[in-house]
Design an enzyme around this catalytic site. Structure first.
Site, PDB file in Angstrom:
ATOM      1  N   CYS A 137      -2.509   3.249   7.475  1.00 14.51           N
ATOM      2  CA  CYS A 137      -3.860   2.952   8.153  1.00 14.51           C
ATOM      3  C   CYS A 137      -4.031   2.883   9.709  1.00 14.51           C
ATOM      4  O   CYS A 137      -2.819   2.600  10.415  1.00 14.51           O
ATOM      5  CB  CYS A 137      -4.238   1.771   7.198  1.00 14.51           C
ATOM      6  N   CYS A 168      -0.954  -5.221   6.906  1.00 15.86           N
ATOM      7  CA  CYS A 168      -0.746  -4.050   7.453  1.00 15.86           C
ATOM      8  C   CYS A 168       0.238  -4.630   8.799  1.00 15.86           C
ATOM      9  O   CYS A 168       0.873  -3.439   9.189  1.00 15.86           O
ATOM     10  CB  CYS A 168      -1.982  -3.155   8.044  1.00 15.86           C
ATOM     11  N   CYS A 180       0.941  -0.985   0.098  1.00 15.69           N
ATOM     12  CA  CYS A 180       0.153  -0.228  -0.134  1.00 15.69           C
ATOM     13  C   CYS A 180       0.956   1.421  -0.002  1.00 15.69           C
ATOM     14  O   CYS A 180       0.197   2.336   0.002  1.00 15.69           O
ATOM     15  CB  CYS A 180      -0.838   0.077   1.229  1.00 15.69           C
TER      16      CYS A 180
HETATM   17 FE1  FES Z   1      -0.999   0.318   4.404  1.00 17.56          FE
HETATM   18 FE2  FES Z   1      -2.530  -0.772   6.295  1.00 17.56          FE
HETATM   19  S1  FES Z   1      -3.130  -0.250   4.465  1.00 17.56           S
HETATM   20  S2  FES Z   1      -0.322  -0.587   6.322  1.00 17.56           S
END
Ligand code: FES
Length: 136
Positions: free
Chosen positions: A58, A102, A33
């Site tokens: 996030c 994550c 991400c």
């Molecule tokens: Fe990137 Fe959770 S969406 S670490």
């Protein structure tokens, strides 16, 4: 979607910030991400005396960052290296499956910071950073 423990660590993250004159710095990015986490730590008598994090990411990334700092604070470096991303997710009581990636940042950033510490001491160690236990 998140349990109470995750929410607690998200809303009241522990050990946020940056240590001045750290003994080790670890910064990792999540390839999935693009989120980022930075760990600074102080080492005394081979133990993690203090540790702080900054995470640009996030809610799950912040909660796992917070949890990993609690888990490794006070541990010896060898013990801290044993803490895996999976341990962090478990200590939080689990993460939703789509959020497991994550938790990859947290233990990796700690390992990167310990690796940096060893390098600064001129100690040659083989520490794996950035391997992915969740199969992505
Ligand atoms: Fe990137 Fe959770 S969406 S670490």
């Amino acid at each position: 979607m998140y349990n109470d423990k995750v929410m607690d660590h998200f809303f009241n993250p522990r050990n946020v910030g940056e240590i001045e004159n750290p003994d080790g710095v670890g910064q990792v990015g999540n390839p999935i991400c693009g989120d980022m986490m930075r760990i600074t730590l102080k080492v005394k008598d081979n133990r993690i005396e203090d540790i702080k994090f900054r995470t640009f990411g996030c809610g799950a990334a912040i909660a796992t960052s917070s949890m990993v700092t609690e888990l490794v604070k006070g541990l010896t470096l060898e013990e801290a290296l044993e803490v895996s991303n999976k341990h962090v997710a478990e200590a939080l009581g689990g993460l939703p499956p789509q959020k497991l990636h994550c938790s990859n940042l947290a233990a990796d950033a700690v390992r990167a910071a310990i690796k940096d510490y060893y390098e600064r001491q001129g100690i040659d160690v083989d520490i794996e950073v950035g391997h992915d236990e969740h199969g992505h």
